[in-house]
Enzyme design. Structure first.
Site, mmCIF file in Angstrom:
data_model
loop_
_atom_site.group_PDB
_atom_site.id
_atom_site.type_symbol
_atom_site.label_atom_id
_atom_site.label_comp_id
_atom_site.label_asym_id
_atom_site.label_seq_id
_atom_site.Cartn_x
_atom_site.Cartn_y
_atom_site.Cartn_z
ATOM 1 N N SER A 1 0.859 -1.181 0.000
ATOM 2 C CA SER A 1 0.000 0.000 0.000
ATOM 3 C C SER A 1 0.894 1.229 0.000
ATOM 4 O O SER A 1 2.124 1.112 0.053
ATOM 5 C CB SER A 1 -0.947 -0.001 1.200
ATOM 6 O OG SER A 1 -0.242 -0.226 2.374
ATOM 7 N N GLY B 1 1.737 3.070 -2.329
ATOM 8 C CA GLY B 1 2.631 3.150 -3.477
ATOM 9 C C GLY B 1 3.928 2.370 -3.347
ATOM 10 O O GLY B 1 4.783 2.439 -4.236
ATOM 11 N N GLU C 1 -11.971 4.440 -5.074
ATOM 12 C CA GLU C 1 -11.093 5.263 -5.925
ATOM 13 C C GLU C 1 -11.380 5.018 -7.401
ATOM 14 O O GLU C 1 -11.466 3.858 -7.835
ATOM 15 C CB GLU C 1 -9.623 4.931 -5.651
ATOM 16 C CG GLU C 1 -9.172 5.238 -4.239
ATOM 17 C CD GLU C 1 -7.716 4.818 -3.986
ATOM 18 O OE1 GLU C 1 -6.923 4.760 -4.942
ATOM 19 O OE2 GLU C 1 -7.398 4.536 -2.823
ATOM 20 N N GLU D 1 -9.400 1.076 -6.957
ATOM 21 C CA GLU D 1 -9.359 0.182 -5.792
ATOM 22 C C GLU D 1 -10.250 0.788 -4.720
ATOM 23 O O GLU D 1 -10.854 1.844 -4.942
ATOM 24 C CB GLU D 1 -7.921 -0.001 -5.295
ATOM 25 C CG GLU D 1 -7.229 1.299 -4.945
ATOM 26 C CD GLU D 1 -6.000 1.109 -4.060
ATOM 27 O OE1 GLU D 1 -5.554 -0.023 -3.853
ATOM 28 O OE2 GLU D 1 -5.518 2.122 -3.538
ATOM 29 N N ASP E 1 -7.687 8.395 3.363
ATOM 30 C CA ASP E 1 -6.858 9.562 3.720
ATOM 31 C C ASP E 1 -7.268 10.821 2.953
ATOM 32 O O ASP E 1 -7.304 11.913 3.520
ATOM 33 C CB ASP E 1 -5.347 9.259 3.617
ATOM 34 C CG ASP E 1 -4.917 8.647 2.299
ATOM 35 O OD1 ASP E 1 -5.743 8.560 1.362
ATOM 36 O OD2 ASP E 1 -3.735 8.259 2.202
ATOM 37 N N THR E 2 -7.635 10.682 1.688
ATOM 38 C CA THR E 2 -8.036 11.874 0.929
ATOM 39 C C THR E 2 -9.310 12.501 1.501
ATOM 40 O O THR E 2 -9.601 13.660 1.251
ATOM 41 C CB THR E 2 -8.271 11.540 -0.563
ATOM 42 O OG1 THR E 2 -9.347 10.601 -0.661
ATOM 43 C CG2 THR E 2 -7.025 10.941 -1.203
ATOM 44 N N ARG F 1 3.869 11.111 6.622
ATOM 45 C CA ARG F 1 2.852 12.155 6.786
ATOM 46 C C ARG F 1 2.720 12.477 8.270
ATOM 47 O O ARG F 1 2.376 11.625 9.071
ATOM 48 C CB ARG F 1 1.524 11.665 6.208
ATOM 49 C CG ARG F 1 0.445 12.739 6.205
ATOM 50 C CD ARG F 1 -0.688 12.378 5.276
ATOM 51 N NE ARG F 1 -1.335 11.162 5.682
ATOM 52 C CZ ARG F 1 -1.814 10.230 4.852
ATOM 53 N NH1 ARG F 1 -1.724 10.389 3.558
ATOM 54 N NH2 ARG F 1 -2.388 9.145 5.300
HETATM 55 N N1 LIG Z 1 -2.836 2.064 -14.047
HETATM 56 C C1 LIG Z 1 -2.479 3.257 -13.607
HETATM 57 N N2 LIG Z 1 -2.308 4.281 -14.495
HETATM 58 C C2 LIG Z 1 -1.910 5.501 -14.066
HETATM 59 N N3 LIG Z 1 -1.679 5.807 -12.771
HETATM 60 C C3 LIG Z 1 -1.833 4.842 -11.852
HETATM 61 C C4 LIG Z 1 -2.247 3.532 -12.215
HETATM 62 N N4 LIG Z 1 -2.313 2.791 -11.086
HETATM 63 C C5 LIG Z 1 -1.973 3.599 -10.078
HETATM 64 N N5 LIG Z 1 -1.685 4.844 -10.501
HETATM 65 C C6 LIG Z 1 -1.304 5.990 -9.665
HETATM 66 O O1 LIG Z 1 -0.659 5.509 -8.485
HETATM 67 C C7 LIG Z 1 -1.462 5.805 -7.320
HETATM 68 C C8 LIG Z 1 -1.370 4.675 -6.319
HETATM 69 O O2 LIG Z 1 -1.885 3.499 -6.882
HETATM 70 P P1 LIG Z 1 -2.848 2.541 -6.058
HETATM 71 O O3 LIG Z 1 -3.966 3.316 -5.490
HETATM 72 O O4 LIG Z 1 -3.157 1.383 -6.909
HETATM 73 O O5 LIG Z 1 -1.812 2.047 -4.955
HETATM 74 P P2 LIG Z 1 -1.760 2.094 -3.376
HETATM 75 O O6 LIG Z 1 -0.370 1.697 -3.039
HETATM 76 O O7 LIG Z 1 -2.863 1.283 -2.861
HETATM 77 O O8 LIG Z 1 -1.966 3.549 -2.978
HETATM 78 P P3 LIG Z 1 -2.745 4.046 -1.680
HETATM 79 O O9 LIG Z 1 -2.563 2.993 -0.631
HETATM 80 O O10 LIG Z 1 -2.042 5.332 -1.365
HETATM 81 O O11 LIG Z 1 -4.160 4.240 -2.139
HETATM 82 C C9 LIG Z 1 -2.865 6.045 -7.850
HETATM 83 O O12 LIG Z 1 -3.624 6.836 -6.980
HETATM 84 C C10 LIG Z 1 -2.545 6.733 -9.192
HETATM 85 O O13 LIG Z 1 -2.198 8.096 -8.991
HETATM 86 MG MG LIG Z 2 -4.858 3.913 -3.850
#
Ligand SMILES: Nc1ncnc2c1ncn2[C@@H]1O[C@H](COP(=O)(O)OP(=O)(O)OP(=O)(O)O)[C@@H](O)[C@H]1O
Ligand SMILES: [Mg+2]
Length: 380
Positions: A145, A147, A253, A265, A272-273, A350
């Site tokens: 998670s 990123g 999202e 997802e 958080d947003t 953060r």
């Molecule tokens: N297929 C995609 N194309 C373009 N941008 C993407 C894509 N997948 C993810 N992103 C970007 O990367 C961000 C994080 O991806 P994602 O929400 O899948 O992961 P995460 O690690 O679960 O993030 P978080 O836990 O912060 O929500 C997204 O909010 C988006 O800005």
């Molecule tokens: Mg996300």
């Protein structure tokens, strides 16, 4: 009992206590933000099934509210089978913990539009999975998670590096990755969606946000969507949350690409947003979560003023912290500063957020950005 005691959990505790609940806050480290305001705290590894079951059985809470993704979800299922309410459901926490299960559910079982994707368990599979998607692609560990372990790959030569990044950034030992087409979206949004025991599914006005380095940087409400886009997003959010079931608030999202709304997802808990709702709405996302959990009425949800949030990040590893510029930040009218009280800092962590209201979203963003820019995280 709250599982996870971060800044979102802290607001869940406050909302719960305002409704007369007694809260036990759990996390893997002491003095976590939610523990600072809870009635009791427990420190243990929440991915350890035996430890989790032991703590829950000892306290016998009426409700278990997960606040983070990485939990012993099988233990939650056993506890639910024993009659303890898990929010929204034990199955929802399991389905949303890893990217593959929620993606398979949304895309394959429910037919929601997502980015085209494939899975791989080694570099060779990643090569064959990526090429048909067209460049660039996004590679993510299935278990991660914020990123972590994610990268955007522009050609086949970069895949090996992306594989290494994904394996080393993964939570746990899984070596499975998801590879997705890169979507050139105009906007990404969170649609806060509330499932109630005794009422229809409700939606907050959409929240726009920007992400960088895997974490949210700023968010605002309301986000500008056409009526058709909003309708599509609400229909998709209702479909997926109905499948997950239970009660509570979900952060769903989406990416907006032209007229298309693409499911990304979801979190089966406050997002958080959605911190922006602490200033924008008549009932914030944490209050809405608690009302849904307790089966209390939600007569209306309104965005009372265009609003924005901007995060305050640490830029160094610090064993203890203090803050400069808080007074200067608070000179900004219609703004609030939330410092989460995290005991230490690391680059990108953060530490707080600024919330601001404005005549319009642009003014709210200017205020939040200006105020947040004045606050620095310093060695304590
Ligand atoms: N297929 C995609 N194309 C373009 N941008 C993407 C894509 N997948 C993810 N992103 C970007 O990367 C961000 C994080 O991806 P994602 O929400 O899948 O992961 P995460 O690690 O679960 O993030 P978080 O836990 O912060 O929500 C997204 O909010 C988006 O800005
Ligand atoms: Mg996300």
């Amino acid at each position: 009992m709250l599982l996870g005691s971060g800044e979102l959990g802290k607001e869940v505790v406050i909302a719960a206590q305002r409704l007369g609940c007694r809260v036990i806050a759990c996390d893997r480290y002491a003095q976590a933000p939610a523990m600072q305001v809870a009635d009791q705290a427990e420190v243990f590894a929440m991915t350890d099934a035996a430890a989790l079951q032991d703590v829950v059985r000892r306290h016998k809470p009426d409700v278990v509210i997960p606040e983070i993704e990485a939990l012993a979800v099988d233990a939650l299922q056993s506890l639910e089978d024993e009659g303890i309410q898990v929010i929204p459901t034990a199955r929802a926490t399991a389905v949303t913990m890893n990217r593959d299960r929620i993606r398979d559910l949304a895309s394959d079982a429910l037919g929601l539009r997502t980015a085209r994707f494939a899975y791989a368990t080694n570099l060779e599979e990643l090569r064959s999975a990526a090429i048909p998607l067209g460049w660039p692609v996004v590679v993510k560990p299935v278990m991660s998670s914020s990123g972590k372990g994610q990268s955007v790959v522009h050609n086949a030569d970069e895949l090996e590096q992306a594989w290494q990044t994904a394996v080393s950034g993964a939570r746990g030992s899984s070596e499975q990755v998801i590879v997705e087409e890169f979507l050139n979206f105009e906007l990404e949004i969170t649609l806060l969606t509330i499932r109630q025991a005794n009422g229809p599914t409700l939606f907050c006005p959409p929240i726009g946000h920007e992400q960088s380095g895997g974490d949210y940087q700023c968010s605002w409400q309301p986000a500008a969507l056409s009526a058709a886009q909003l309708n599509q997003a609400q229909t998709m959010a209702r479909t997926v949350t109905d499948n997950l079931g239970g009660v509570g608030l979900f952060g769903v999202e989406f990416f907006l690409c032209g007229d298309d709304v693409v499911f990304s997802e979801l979190s089966p808990r406050p997002h958080d947003t959605g911190l922006v709702t602490l200033t924008s709405q008549n009932l914030n996302e944490f209050e809405l979560h608690l009302r849904a959990v307790l089966g209390l009425p939600i007569p209306s949800i309104q965005c009372q003023s265009p609003s924005a949030s901007r995060v305050i990040l640490a830029d160094a590893q610090l064993p203890s912290v203090r803050y400069s510029g808080v007074g200067e930040a608070l000179e900004e009218a219609d703004s609030q500063v939330l410092l989460f009280g995290k005991p230490d800092a690391r680059p990108g962590r953060r530490m707080g957020v600024v919330l601001a209201r404005g005549q319009d979203v642009a003014e709210a963003q200017t205020k939040a950005d200006r105020a947040a820019g004045r606050i620095k995280v310093m060695p304590g």
